[in-house]
Enzyme design. Structure first.
Site, PDB file in Angstrom:
ATOM      1  N   GLU A 102       1.270  -1.715   0.698  1.00 61.16           N
ATOM      2  CA  GLU A 102      -0.041   0.101  -0.090  1.00 61.16           C
ATOM      3  C   GLU A 102       0.904   1.239  -0.118  1.00 61.16           C
ATOM      4  OE1 GLU A 102      -2.753   1.356  -0.353  1.00 61.16           O
ATOM      5  OE2 GLU A 102      -4.512   0.902   0.448  1.00 61.16           O
ATOM      6  N   ASP A 103       0.206   2.296  -0.639  1.00 59.78           N
ATOM      7  CA  ASP A 103       1.360   3.851  -0.447  1.00 59.78           C
ATOM      8  C   ASP A 103       0.787   3.993   0.953  1.00 59.78           C
ATOM      9  OD1 ASP A 103      -1.749   3.895  -0.813  1.00 59.78           O
ATOM     10  OD2 ASP A 103      -1.854   5.574  -2.411  1.00 59.78           O
ATOM     11  N   ASP A 106      -4.460   5.467   6.274  1.00 59.57           N
ATOM     12  CA  ASP A 106      -5.272   6.636   6.904  1.00 59.57           C
ATOM     13  C   ASP A 106      -6.727   5.996   7.098  1.00 59.57           C
ATOM     14  OD1 ASP A 106      -5.331  10.095   6.528  1.00 59.57           O
ATOM     15  OD2 ASP A 106      -6.737   9.864   5.094  1.00 59.57           O
ATOM     16  N   PHE A 155      -1.534  16.381   3.881  1.00 54.36           N
ATOM     17  CA  PHE A 155      -2.252  15.706   2.753  1.00 54.36           C
ATOM     18  C   PHE A 155      -0.878  15.832   2.152  1.00 54.36           C
ATOM     19  CE2 PHE A 155      -3.679  15.050  -1.124  1.00 54.36           C
ATOM     20  CZ  PHE A 155      -5.214  13.944  -1.231  1.00 54.36           C
ATOM     21  N   ARG A 168       1.798  11.789 -10.041  1.00 56.54           N
ATOM     22  CA  ARG A 168       2.066  10.502  -9.173  1.00 56.54           C
ATOM     23  C   ARG A 168       3.808  10.586  -9.811  1.00 56.54           C
ATOM     24  NH1 ARG A 168      -2.109   7.508  -7.712  1.00 56.54           N
ATOM     25  NH2 ARG A 168      -4.841   8.112  -8.918  1.00 56.54           N
TER      26      ARG A 168
HETATM   27  P1  IMP Z   1      -8.293   4.772   4.015  1.00 55.87           P
HETATM   28  O1  IMP Z   1      -8.343   6.528   4.667  1.00 55.87           O
HETATM   29  O2  IMP Z   1      -7.286   4.315   4.861  1.00 55.87           O
HETATM   30  O3  IMP Z   1      -9.010   4.342   3.705  1.00 55.87           O
HETATM   31  O4  IMP Z   1      -7.199   5.680   3.129  1.00 55.87           O
HETATM   32  C1  IMP Z   1      -7.497   5.905   1.757  1.00 55.87           C
HETATM   33  C2  IMP Z   1      -7.089   6.332   0.647  1.00 55.87           C
HETATM   34  O5  IMP Z   1      -6.792   7.797   0.302  1.00 55.87           O
HETATM   35  C3  IMP Z   1      -5.371   5.757   0.534  1.00 55.87           C
HETATM   36  O6  IMP Z   1      -5.274   4.658   0.101  1.00 55.87           O
HETATM   37  C4  IMP Z   1      -5.033   6.908  -0.201  1.00 55.87           C
HETATM   38  O7  IMP Z   1      -5.352   6.467  -1.664  1.00 55.87           O
HETATM   39  C5  IMP Z   1      -5.659   8.318   0.258  1.00 55.87           C
HETATM   40  N1  IMP Z   1      -5.397   8.824   1.221  1.00 55.87           N
HETATM   41  C6  IMP Z   1      -4.925   9.455   2.389  1.00 55.87           C
HETATM   42  N2  IMP Z   1      -4.126  10.507   2.405  1.00 55.87           N
HETATM   43  C7  IMP Z   1      -3.613  10.594   1.449  1.00 55.87           C
HETATM   44  C8  IMP Z   1      -3.102  11.507   1.233  1.00 55.87           C
HETATM   45  O8  IMP Z   1      -2.321  12.315   2.456  1.00 55.87           O
HETATM   46  N3  IMP Z   1      -2.813  12.240   0.028  1.00 55.87           N
HETATM   47  C9  IMP Z   1      -3.004  11.195  -1.666  1.00 55.87           C
HETATM   48  N4  IMP Z   1      -3.386  10.263  -0.843  1.00 55.87           N
HETATM   49  C10 IMP Z   1      -4.720  10.469  -0.003  1.00 55.87           C
HETATM   50 MG    MG Z   2      -4.483   4.080  -2.157  1.00 56.00          MG
END
Ligand code: IMP
Ligand code: MG
Length: 185
Positions: A102-103, A106, A155, A168
């Site tokens: 995973e990248d 959040d 962010f 990206r």
């Molecule tokens: P989750 O809130 O852990 O479900 O994350 C959902 C998705 O939000 C991640 O996989 C990212 O694609 C995107 N995301 C969350 N924080 C960031 C950020 O700081 N920059 C870009 N994408 C983000």
């Molecule tokens: Mg993602």
């Protein structure tokens, strides 16, 4: 197309640091899976650059596959706890050592739903490697086996992560300038 400079507040993780960390993660993973094969699964699209760099640092035999999911829709970063599978894996994961790449984690909602889904397919093992961990925003507890960097609640973009699908390709992780770009809620 505008250049990224106006959206960049500061570089959070420079290219050299990313490179070192990816090498470190690759080494740890290679040690832990010694004598086994790994099946790396990348969630499109944010994790792609991390995946391809990480692969080059993993010395045990490994295969890759991709899946795509959507949360609420384009322009959101939150998920309701339920994610929609928009592209499934191409191969069966039964009896395989799955490592989800995973990248960023959040709220944890995305990862938690994906892990739940993958577990139903009976892999031999199921672990997670994330480049970034935005701990402060966690809503669901998710097990992270390998973490590159814990980052503050800002962010970020670059190195796979986008600003409305752009940038990206940047080789570093940058913090967005919120005076020029309003991050999704
Ligand atoms: P989750 O809130 O852990 O479900 O994350 C959902 C998705 O939000 C991640 O996989 C990212 O694609 C995107 N995301 C969350 N924080 C960031 C950020 O700081 N920059 C870009 N994408 C983000
Ligand atoms: Mg993602």
């Amino acid at each position: 197309m505008q250049t990224y400079h106006e959206f960049l507040k500061e570089v959070l993780i420079p290219e050299a640091k990313l490179k070192d960390k990816v090498a470190e993660l690759g080494e740890a993973i290679s040690q832990d899976y010694k004598g086994e094969n790994i099946h790396l699964i990348c969630i499109l699209k944010g994790g792609v650059m991390f995946l391809t760099d990480l692969m080059r640092e993993i010395t045990v035999p490994h295969t890759i596959d991709f899946m795509a999911i959507s949360s609420y829709g384009v322009g959101t970063r939150q998920s309701s706890g339920q994610v929609r599978l928009t592209m499934d894996l191409h191969e069966d994961i039964r009896e395989r050592n799955v490592l989800l790449v995973e990248d960023i984690v959040d709220s944890g909602n995305t990862l938690s739903s994906v892990l739940e889904l993958l577990a139903t397919r009976k892999p031999a093992s199921l672990k997670v490697c994330t480049l970034l961990d935005k701990e402060e925003r966690r809503e669901v507890d998710v097990p992270l086996d390998y973490v590159g960097f814990k980052i503050p609640n800002k962010f970020v973009f670059g190195y796979g992560l986008d600003l409305d699908e752009f940038y990206r390709e940047l080789p570093f992780i940058g913090v967005v300038n919120e005076e020029r770009y309003t991050p999704p809620k």
